[in-house]
Design a protein around this motif. Sequence first.
Motif, short mmCIF file in Angstrom:
data_model
loop_
_atom_site.label_atom_id
_atom_site.label_comp_id
_atom_site.label_asym_id
_atom_site.label_seq_id
_atom_site.Cartn_x
_atom_site.Cartn_y
_atom_site.Cartn_z
N HIS A 334 0.74 -1.26 0.05
CA HIS A 334 0.09 -0.08 0.18
C HIS A 334 0.97 1.28 -0.13
O HIS A 334 0.38 2.16 -0.62
N ASN A 335 2.14 1.16 0.74
CA ASN A 335 3.01 2.48 0.84
C ASN A 335 3.46 2.71 -0.80
O ASN A 335 3.80 4.01 -0.82
N GLU A 336 3.52 1.54 -1.30
CA GLU A 336 4.27 1.84 -2.62
C GLU A 336 3.38 2.60 -3.41
O GLU A 336 3.61 3.38 -4.29
N GLU A 337 2.07 2.06 -3.39
CA GLU A 337 1.01 2.81 -4.23
C GLU A 337 0.83 4.23 -3.74
O GLU A 337 0.89 5.27 -4.64
N LEU A 338 0.99 4.42 -2.42
CA LEU A 338 1.00 5.92 -1.74
C LEU A 338 2.01 6.62 -2.26
O LEU A 338 1.91 7.75 -2.86
N ARG A 339 3.22 6.13 -2.56
CA ARG A 339 4.52 6.88 -2.89
C ARG A 339 4.19 7.43 -4.25
O ARG A 339 4.47 8.56 -4.79
N GLN A 340 3.82 6.56 -5.28
CA GLN A 340 3.51 6.84 -6.75
C GLN A 340 2.29 8.12 -6.53
O GLN A 340 2.59 9.05 -7.45
N GLU A 343 3.86 11.31 -5.73
CA GLU A 343 4.68 11.92 -6.83
C GLU A 343 3.86 12.65 -7.73
O GLU A 343 3.93 13.67 -8.03
N GLU A 344 2.56 12.12 -7.94
CA GLU A 344 1.47 12.60 -8.85
C GLU A 344 0.97 13.81 -8.27
O GLU A 344 0.94 14.92 -9.14
N ILE A 345 0.45 13.75 -6.99
CA ILE A 345 0.20 14.80 -6.21
C ILE A 345 0.94 16.14 -6.16
O ILE A 345 0.65 17.21 -6.49
N GLU A 346 2.41 15.89 -6.06
CA GLU A 346 3.45 16.92 -6.00
C GLU A 346 3.44 17.69 -7.30
O GLU A 346 3.72 18.65 -7.44
N THR A 347 3.55 16.71 -8.49
CA THR A 347 3.59 17.32 -9.68
C THR A 347 2.23 18.19 -10.05
O THR A 347 2.48 19.31 -10.34
N GLN A 348 1.09 17.77 -9.63
CA GLN A 348 -0.26 18.63 -9.73
C GLN A 348 -0.05 19.90 -8.72
O GLN A 348 -0.38 21.04 -9.12
N ARG A 349 0.73 19.98 -7.76
CA ARG A 349 0.63 20.63 -6.70
C ARG A 349 1.66 22.07 -7.18
O ARG A 349 1.52 23.35 -7.23
N ASP A 350 2.89 21.91 -7.98
CA ASP A 350 3.46 22.55 -8.71
C ASP A 350 2.89 23.24 -9.65
O ASP A 350 3.15 24.57 -9.70
#
Length: 621
Positions: A334-340, A343-350
Amino acid sequence: MNNRLGDYHRQDGDYVKGIGYMTQALQIAERMQDSIEMAHIYRLFGIAYYDGLKQYELAKDYSLKALKIYENQKKKDYKNIALTKNRLARVDVITYQDLKMAHQYVSQSIKIGKSLKDNQLLGWSFNLRGEINARERQYDSAIFHFEQSIKIFQERKEIVGIAYNQLQIGNVYLQQGNNEKAFSVLQQAMLNSQKANAKEFLKEAYFGLSKVYEKQADYKNAYLYQRQYYQLKDSILNQETTQQLALIQVQYEEERQKTKIALLEKEKLLAQEEKRSYLIIFAGSLFSILVVLFIVIRNNRQRAKTNIILQQKKQEIEKQNRELQQNKEEIEAHNEELRQSKEEIETQRDILTEQNKKLIEAQNTIKQQHKEIKYRNDNLEKEVDERTRELKTTVQNLLKQNQTLEQFSYIISHNLRSPVARIQGLVNVINQEYTSSELRNQLLQHLSYSSLMLDNIIKDLTEILAVRKNLNTNKEYIDIKQLIAEELEKLEKEIQEINPLIEKQIMVISVFSAKVYLQNIFYNLMSNAIKYRHLSRRLHIIIKTSVENNHFCLSVQDNGLGVDTSDTYKIFGMYQRGHTHIEGKGLGLYLVKTQIEAMNGYIEVESTINEGSIFKVYIPL
């Protein structure tokens, strides 16, 4: 009991022993919270410190404490209130502190004495009023009150009171320089002081008599009484010194006794605290032992139960560990899924952050533009208001100028038409053939006079036009005193003829203005004051300069004929005259007003017929 013993020794002259007994009495009264007894003792302290030990500040402090208690009682002890106020008044008199308050104290004491019909209280109150009057150098009033006091003490046959008042009267006569009366009264004071064995009063009587003999140049008797004064003074001083030392000893013993009592109290408290601590420690130790025994017994009983429970818990823990291992693997996936996802959320946040920056910049630009638009709107409204005010002022000025020009045009046509018509008529008469030489000469003289009048009118109009065109408004620093002196010099002939009283109150000695105008204004005002003076009294002129409301003010006041102020046009209008019995063109005050207005100033007039006038010129600084 101690209170009475203390007062007995005080009255007997042993103030130290009296203070000792009174101190013990005060301690008892404080413990018993007997406020009335405390007030009595405070009052006696005040008397002892005043009469015997001459410590006036302590006397005042104790008397104020007594007065506060007396006045706070529901049932008032008016006699003691009056006696205490008398004592406070005596302190103020002898120390020159507050004679006004001393008057109030004595007035209240006299009022109480009269209501209680207490002659002794009244006698000493009148004596006090006399002492206050003497301090204030109101000697007649002082002698009156001393004599009132003597009458009362004579009725009561109190020699001490009589001697003390006689001593005070003698001192008043000495201050007035009346040596005969002073000698007579002081001798009586000396005899009465000897009868009453009042050494303090006898000493002062000796001193007063020595002063009388000294003023009479009888130095032998002056020396004898001076010697008796110093012998008695040394005796009293030795007694006072002894009492002071004894008082210090008593105070020391009292402080040592208080300290000893305080130490014993502390030792007693420490012993009680130590005993209490031992009991607390013993009880605590016993309780701790019982608690430990209870815990040991309970633990032994529970240990067996605990072992069984621990075995069961161990099995449950092993089972839980297996389940935890499985959960751990699931959590890692589950953590692996959360990490991915992170990363997507950080890209959207930028991306969103960049868009927000652009939005903020656009918002700031809109705000700035809004501020600029608002500023322009505000300024536009202010500019419109200012332009409107300017236009209104311009219209008012134009209307005023138009009105002035109409008046000016009418006056010019009226005043020019008269001499021109006269000249034309004279010329027609001269041209007739039958005119004789003598008549022709007379007509020529009239023609010359009419031409001169026409020339004067043209000159006046030229001067008025020059003022209206502001031809002489060049400003410079003007020495006011010099300007006044120069203009008065021009009127020297008139001044010498009538000899007026000229008063100068020059508060402003220099001003930056148009000198030519200011000279003409002052000259015309002074000339009018001289011309329209009252013939039945000497002319009085007051010249003032000052600054009022950011304006330079020049004022000329006289006591002349005055003028009717109900219509200012008749005062300041062109060719208007307030008094027709005196020669004049009626142009002076018109020129004054015109020149003042050319400098953006104004003129005011206050006048009363047959009393005088005040002309005030205001020029902005």
